[in-house]
Design a protein around this motif. Structure first.
Motif, PDB file in Angstrom:
ATOM      1  N   PHE A 294       7.341   7.110 -16.334  1.00 23.88           N
ATOM      2  CA  PHE A 294       8.386   7.955 -15.552  1.00 23.88           C
ATOM      3  C   PHE A 294       9.153   6.340 -14.669  1.00 23.88           C
ATOM      4  O   PHE A 294       8.492   4.851 -15.399  1.00 23.88           O
ATOM      5  N   GLU A 295      10.653   6.704 -13.974  1.00 23.07           N
ATOM      6  CA  GLU A 295      10.853   5.551 -12.734  1.00 23.07           C
ATOM      7  C   GLU A 295      10.582   5.578 -11.738  1.00 23.07           C
ATOM      8  O   GLU A 295      10.707   6.610 -10.854  1.00 23.07           O
ATOM      9  N   ALA A 296       9.356   4.474 -11.353  1.00 25.22           N
ATOM     10  CA  ALA A 296       8.604   4.283 -10.412  1.00 25.22           C
ATOM     11  C   ALA A 296      10.046   3.853  -9.451  1.00 25.22           C
ATOM     12  O   ALA A 296      10.967   3.733  -9.519  1.00 25.22           O
ATOM     13  N   ALA A 297       9.665   4.013  -8.137  1.00 20.88           N
ATOM     14  CA  ALA A 297      10.070   4.092  -6.606  1.00 20.88           C
ATOM     15  C   ALA A 297      10.227   2.845  -6.342  1.00 20.88           C
ATOM     16  O   ALA A 297       8.953   2.264  -6.048  1.00 20.88           O
ATOM     17  N   PRO A 298      10.911   1.692  -5.790  1.00 16.22           N
ATOM     18  CA  PRO A 298      10.512   0.764  -4.951  1.00 16.22           C
ATOM     19  C   PRO A 298       9.943   1.500  -3.033  1.00 16.22           C
ATOM     20  O   PRO A 298      10.494   1.972  -2.853  1.00 16.22           O
ATOM     21  N   VAL A 299       8.671   0.905  -2.803  1.00 16.99           N
ATOM     22  CA  VAL A 299       7.566   1.178  -1.984  1.00 16.99           C
ATOM     23  C   VAL A 299       6.710   0.155  -1.452  1.00 16.99           C
ATOM     24  O   VAL A 299       6.620  -0.206  -1.620  1.00 16.99           O
ATOM     25  N   HIS A 300       7.077  -0.210   0.004  1.00 15.67           N
ATOM     26  CA  HIS A 300       6.571  -1.807   0.570  1.00 15.67           C
ATOM     27  C   HIS A 300       5.842  -0.657   1.424  1.00 15.67           C
ATOM     28  O   HIS A 300       4.990   0.246   0.921  1.00 15.67           O
ATOM     29  N   GLU A 301       5.030  -1.516   2.580  1.00 19.08           N
ATOM     30  CA  GLU A 301       4.384  -0.905   3.529  1.00 19.08           C
ATOM     31  C   GLU A 301       4.964   0.534   3.895  1.00 19.08           C
ATOM     32  O   GLU A 301       6.028   0.780   4.219  1.00 19.08           O
ATOM     33  N   VAL A 302       4.092   1.365   4.303  1.00 14.60           N
ATOM     34  CA  VAL A 302       3.940   2.581   5.147  1.00 14.60           C
ATOM     35  C   VAL A 302       3.440   2.718   6.003  1.00 14.60           C
ATOM     36  O   VAL A 302       2.028   1.959   6.518  1.00 14.60           O
ATOM     37  N   GLY A 303       3.703   4.052   6.627  1.00 18.91           N
ATOM     38  CA  GLY A 303       2.697   4.585   7.963  1.00 18.91           C
ATOM     39  C   GLY A 303       1.491   5.935   7.624  1.00 18.91           C
ATOM     40  O   GLY A 303       2.298   6.509   6.960  1.00 18.91           O
ATOM     41  N   TRP A 304       0.633   5.598   8.026  1.00 16.38           N
ATOM     42  CA  TRP A 304       0.115   6.496   7.330  1.00 16.38           C
ATOM     43  C   TRP A 304      -1.486   7.515   8.126  1.00 16.38           C
ATOM     44  O   TRP A 304      -1.266   6.646   8.859  1.00 16.38           O
ATOM     45  N   ALA A 305      -1.010   8.684   8.563  1.00 14.01           N
ATOM     46  CA  ALA A 305      -1.710   8.996  10.009  1.00 14.01           C
ATOM     47  C   ALA A 305      -2.397  10.457   9.304  1.00 14.01           C
ATOM     48  O   ALA A 305      -2.442  10.878   7.999  1.00 14.01           O
ATOM     49  N   GLN A 306      -3.158  10.048  10.518  1.00 16.36           N
ATOM     50  CA  GLN A 306      -4.650  11.836  10.177  1.00 16.36           C
ATOM     51  C   GLN A 306      -4.548  12.129  11.704  1.00 16.36           C
ATOM     52  O   GLN A 306      -5.116  11.219  12.614  1.00 16.36           O
TER      53      GLN A 306
END
Length: 535
Positions: A294-306
């Motif tokens: 796979f070619e991964a994507a640059p991802v840093h912090e994310v907002g996670w909602a429930q």
């Protein structure tokens, strides 16, 4: 046997305490044989002996009777709980399997009914199963050996398993074979500047995310970190990063497989291109995947909602949710989950991700979704993608212990209309469905042309899934059919809807390749592309 003794249960009945003392002194394994003239029941005796002794291994031969194979299997499970590692049950042979012909490379890891390991290998995350043999290859050569064995048993069902999570239920069976690649679970970075990652099919997305987190990368997957890579990466992969980075298969750069004839091949944009096209969306029809790149994507912090909403008018909530989702930025993905109404109200769970570490951006993106009902509970955090995937429970060496046979139905929804919302309310009111989910699509998913991969349904707004407990689901589900265009094969327990899963041109192309690579249809116990069908 040199490591144990065989005791007649009729003799043991006369002096149970002496029987236990003799067993303890003998050490090793005590094999309990039924007597021709009556005597103690071997199952009852085994349980009593487990509690009466400390060092005795308890052996039950394959001929010990029970009212049915299902009862015998359950008895073994109960005894295993009591005796633990002291249980030394003999293999319970199922009809039609050449147990003596198991390849030497696979014999040590093979698991059959009666094996103490069987309880953790027979079922999946949410389904019961009772296969006659589970083969657990660790290398490409062992996968080829497993397929050679399966080729000699084409009269039996054949399941392929990576993580054992699959909703479709096709990675276990009754009395057949299962090739479980769960031990092939390495995750390694091949090329850091290119963000190229090699992943074994048995790895879970939780494991993948943990490795990539060190580099501030991610590979978009489904919505649960316990899912195995192999099944999802050949079906599509609709997850929290899909609207920004595409489906999981869109990040795939190469795949290595073992074909039906045991040949190991590599498929990519430069080699075996037609197979590379097919394996991205046609599931387990062409071979056993042994590695993915796979070619991964640059991802840093994310907002996670429930978010938990209460809706007195689910029809209106659905319509509003569709309008909000339709105009959401690509960095935002929200899934919708509900079930039957209670006392005139519906509880809706929204869970999703914003690819941003900025709290203000996260709140801005989520507020329209939260306004589609009465907000009853919320949890929104800034976190890492790996932490979201890491919420999945570790399966552990004991494996899955799923039970039952839930019925799952899947479809793609081109557009969420008021008419569809009305029909969903009727579906849930029928009582036939206990789980209803909308997976937010669009965005980058539609950037890939529909003919670029075997996954051809690129433009729907949502993937829809419903689950129930009986075949009565179909009658209620089919009333919604006119709203749909296609289905997602990983979420549907039906195996005869090929014309729904694939458009005509895609299906014809898949069948041509199937006739070339698997003319004997070894890989048939899935969403099968039958090579014998000409249209």
């Amino acid at each position: 046997m040199t490591e144990g003794i065989a005791l007649d249960l009729a003799a043991a009945q006369a002096d149970p305490d002496g029987f236990a003392a003799l067993a303890e002194r003998a050490g090793g394994t005590v094999f309990l044989h039924e007597s021709d003239d009556g005597g103690l029941d071997p199952w009852t005796t085994a349980v009593w002996l487990a509690g009466r002794t400390q060092g005795v291994r308890i052996g039950l031969p394959g001929t010990v009777s029970a009212a049915s194979a299902q009862m015998r299997e359950k008895s073994y499970e109960s005894l295993e709980i009591l005796a633990g590692p002291r249980l030394a049950a003999a293999i319970q042979r199922r009809d039609g399997i050449d147990y003596d012909g198991i390849p030497a490379s696979l014999a040590d890891g093979a698991v059959a009914p009666g094996d103490p390991r069987y309880r953790g290998r027979k079922s999946t995350y949410m389904r019961g199963g009772s296969p006659g043999l589970v083969l657990r290859p660790r290398t490409v050569a062992e996968v080829a050996d497993a397929l050679a064995f399966a080729s000699r048993h084409q009269h039996l069902p054949l399941g392929l398993r990576s993580g054992g999570h699959g909703i479709s239920g096709r990675s276990t069976n009754d009395g057949g074979l299962v090739i479980d690649v769960g031990l092939m679970n390495d995750v390694q970075v091949l090329d850091e500047p290119r963000r190229l990652v090699r992943v074994g099919p048995g790895a879970t997305w939780k494991q993948v995310a943990a490795v990539l987190d060190k580099y501030d990368w991610a590979i978009g997957s489904g919505d649960y970190g316990g899912v195995g890579v192999g099944g999802l990466a050949t079906a599509g992969g609709i997850g929290f990063m899909s609207r920004e980075h595409g489906l999981t298969i869109d990040q795939l750069r190469a795949v290595e497989l073992v074909l039906a004839d045991g040949t190991a091949v590599r498929a990519s944009a430069d080699e075996n291109q037609e197979l590379f096209w097919a394996v991205r969306g046609a599931g387990a029809n062409f071979g056993v995947a042994t590695a993915f790149e796979f070619e991964a994507a640059p991802v840093h912090e994310v907002g996670w909602a429930q978010l938990a909403l209460v809706s007195p008018d689910l029809e209106q909530t659905l319509v509003q949710f569709g309008e909000v989702a339709r105009t959401a930025p690509r960095d935002t993905t929200v899934f919708f989950l509900t079930g039957p109404p209670r006392q005139g109200q519906s509880v809706v769970q929204l869970y999703g991700m914003v690819d941003s570490g900025d709290p203000d951006t996260v709140v801005e993106r989520l507020t329209p979704f939260a306004s589609t009902g009465l907000l009853a509970q919320q949890q929104v955090v800034i976190t890492r993608y790996a932490d979201v995937m890491g919420q999945a429970a570790d399966v552990g060496p004991g494996g899955h212990h799923g039970q039952g046979e839930p019925v799952a139905r899947s479809a793609f929804l081109p557009r969420l209309t008021p008419e569809f919302a009305r029909d969903v309310v009727e579906l849930l009111a029928s009582g036939q469905v206990f789980f209803f989910q909308l997976r937010h699509m669009g965005g980058a998913i539609a950037d890939t042309p529909s003919d670029a991969t075997a996954f051809a349904h690129r433009t729907p707004e949502f993937s829809v899934t419903a689950m129930g407990s009986s075949g009565a689901v179909d009658e209620a589900w089919d009333r919604l059919a006119h709203h749909f265009d296609g289905l997602y094969l990983s979420f549907d327990t039906r195996t005869d809807r090929q014309t729904d899963a694939f458009p005509p041109a895609t299906l014809a192309r898949l069948r041509t390749l199937k006739r070339e690579l698997d003319p004997g249809n070894l890989f048939r116990d899935n969403f099968n592309i039958d090579p014998e069908v000409q249209k």
